[in-house]
Write an enzyme that holds these catalytic residues in place. Structure first.
Site, PDB file in Angstrom:
ATOM      1  N   CYS A 172      43.415  47.989  37.201  1.00  0.00           N
ATOM      2  CA  CYS A 172      42.084  48.104  37.309  1.00  0.00           C
ATOM      3  C   CYS A 172      41.370  47.185  38.302  1.00  0.00           C
ATOM      4  CB  CYS A 172      41.175  48.343  36.020  1.00  0.00           C
ATOM      5  SG  CYS A 172      41.855  49.652  35.082  1.00  0.00           S
ATOM      6  N   CYS A 173      40.511  47.017  39.065  1.00  0.00           N
ATOM      7  CA  CYS A 173      39.969  45.909  39.672  1.00  0.00           C
ATOM      8  C   CYS A 173      38.269  46.633  40.084  1.00  0.00           C
ATOM      9  CB  CYS A 173      40.510  45.301  40.683  1.00  0.00           C
ATOM     10  SG  CYS A 173      40.593  46.054  42.168  1.00  0.00           S
ATOM     11  N   TRP A 174      37.532  45.741  40.486  1.00  0.00           N
ATOM     12  CA  TRP A 174      36.025  46.380  40.562  1.00  0.00           C
ATOM     13  C   TRP A 174      36.213  47.642  41.550  1.00  0.00           C
ATOM     14  CZ3 TRP A 174      32.024  45.887  38.058  1.00  0.00           C
ATOM     15  CH2 TRP A 174      30.750  46.011  38.996  1.00  0.00           C
TER      16      TRP A 174
END
Length: 145
Positions: A64-66
């Site tokens: 996950c990232c932005w």
């Protein structure tokens, strides 16, 4: 199932991914912002989760990232990893079915708790297609430099 989870921050659904997978009975290893000892940048965290899959410490991973894009790019740099950025259940099901994806990439910005649950339902229930064209496509990925 053993699932490695990486995030570059605890924003959005990052911590919920871990708690939901554990609630569903999976063994979860954490990386990046979800681990006290590791660098939390998306490239490093996602690489570690993907390497867990590559090296057999995990069956699958969630990165996950932005936006989810950087996490998927970093995971896909690890040989043998097929990371798919999924924003809905239909995409998650297709990624498992047609792409035999072994890493789920999520956007911390776009993924709500309700959508996360739907994505995890589809991802975890999904199985790779046995159709010859689909199998040939997956096999061909190992031939691409």
């Amino acid at each position: 199932m053993r699932i490695s989870v990486a995030a570059d921050s605890k924003d959005g659904v990052a911590e919920r991914v871990v708690s939901e997978l554990r609630r569903r009975g999976h063994e979860v290893a954490t990386h990046g912002a979800l681990s006290e000892e590791e660098r939390d940048d998306w490239a490093w965290a996602s690489e570690l989760a993907a390497r867990d899959v590559r090296e057999g410490r995990a069956d699958q991973a969630v990165v996950c990232c932005w936006t989810g894009t950087g996490a998927s790019i970093a995971a896909n740099k690890v040989p043998g990893i097929r990371a798919a950025l999924c924003v809905d259940a239909y995409t998650a099901d297709g990624a498992r079915k047609w792409n035999d994806a072994n890493v789920l990439a999520l956007s911390l910005r776009l993924t709500s708790e309700v959508v996360l649950d739907e994505i995890l339902d589809a991802w975890l229930a999904g199985r790779p297609s046995a159709e010859s064209a689909d199998v040939a496509n997956i096999s061909h990925l190992d031939e691409i430099d």
